[in-house]
Design an enzyme around this catalytic site. Sequence first.
Site, PDB file in Angstrom:
ATOM      1  N   ASP A  86      41.053  47.839  38.451  1.00  0.00           N
ATOM      2  CA  ASP A  86      41.312  47.810  37.010  1.00  0.00           C
ATOM      3  C   ASP A  86      40.887  46.465  36.418  1.00  0.00           C
ATOM      4  OD1 ASP A  86      43.421  46.614  38.496  1.00  0.00           O
ATOM      5  OD2 ASP A  86      44.789  46.777  36.791  1.00  0.00           O
ATOM      6  N   GLU A 108      46.564  46.299  39.218  1.00  0.00           N
ATOM      7  CA  GLU A 108      46.861  44.885  39.468  1.00  0.00           C
ATOM      8  C   GLU A 108      47.062  44.117  38.179  1.00  0.00           C
ATOM      9  OE1 GLU A 108      46.191  40.595  40.202  1.00  0.00           O
ATOM     10  OE2 GLU A 108      45.088  41.943  38.880  1.00  0.00           O
TER      11      GLU A 108
END
Length: 441
Positions: free
Chosen positions: A90, A154
Amino acid sequence: MAEHTGTGTDARALDEVVRFTSELIRIDTTNRGGGDCQERPAAEYAAARLAEAGIEPTLLERTPGRTNVVARIEGTDPSADALLVHGHLDVVPAEAADWSVHPFSGEIRDGVVWGRGAVDMKNMDAMILAVVRDWARQGVRPRRDVVIAFTADEEASAEDGSGFLADRHAALFEGCTEGVSESGAFTFHDGAGRQFYPIAAGERGTGWLKLTARGRAGHGSKVNRQNAVTRLAAAITRIGDHEWPLRLTPTVRAALTEIAAVYGIETELSDVDALLNKLGEAGKLVEATVRNSSNPTMLDAGYKVNVIPGEAVAHVDGRFLYGGEDEFRSTLDRLTGPDVDWEFVHREVALQAPVDSPTYARMRAAVEEFAPEGHVVPYCMSGGTDAKQFSRLGITGYGFAPLKLPEGFDYQALFHGVDERVPVEALHFGVRVLDRFLRTA
């Protein structure tokens, strides 16, 4: 047969790391928080590249679309502990109007790959893929088992990513005692001709806070000694103005000592601020990690100018050093005072890794082989990574995503910044160094 570069990696690996970085950037995995992200397309891309090399990937989701990939490459020494190599899929949001190129174009221009994730951290994801595919072509096996993990979430809470993997799929990481991931082994130029390669051997803990002040709601024209906004504002001002005391962890002590030695400066730890001034630009590698910190970042109160609300809310980005959480908590109790409550909305531990371990020595040797002019030093990250969640499994985490960067390339400013980009040559360096380290780790 692919042409070999003489460095352990073949020319195809150098081409692939650039292509993979660009193609991963084109997959929009923006994480806006609150579950608003879809990593699955990037996870499927990474899984396909592994499968093409005969490496069996496992795809795992806690929430539909929030996909993680885990795979294991068996080493030659079954008695050796396994090593985790991980990267997140991400990225943080990017406003296209602010960029010189579209943030999800993955454009390659003038020897540079542009786009969100170029340094945080689709570049490292691409390096991992390029290295293990190169091994498959050459028939290379590492000494110890290497577990690869590409994670979701994350950039938010990690609940759908490394937290989910650590809590629900610990068996996939059996035998892993150490891990490497982002934010280390990049070139840091001091502005005076010296190059440092800091390897992360610690992280400050994460303490994202919600502050709530309550008072007496009423008309904006009336006297109100129990104004929630006033109470909150006073607490936020105290927090923002607070000077946290110096606290040196072993990693930060080692960083100061080794950086000072490069300049021939006597390490005087009784006056760290003065020492940081003497270190000049190099002091920036350390200055954010000699103290806890607490930065107010969000405010929310009221709904109409002539109405005093009964509640006001603020958020604070707090960070604490290894061993410093108790001090952090007690200080927040004092700074908020009796009229404001605070709670963690997200909390993760501080980390510390030894700088005298064989693994750290091998990371240092790998960097020095390809950047002999550089000075490899330890440092502590001011923020955090997925290593926090994987530490629940007893995995000691290091930051090691090697990049050789030119003078004037402000790597750290590009994290979450506008016009994020990475030089092609930096990716080539990263593949060579990562390959060298992982073969011998």
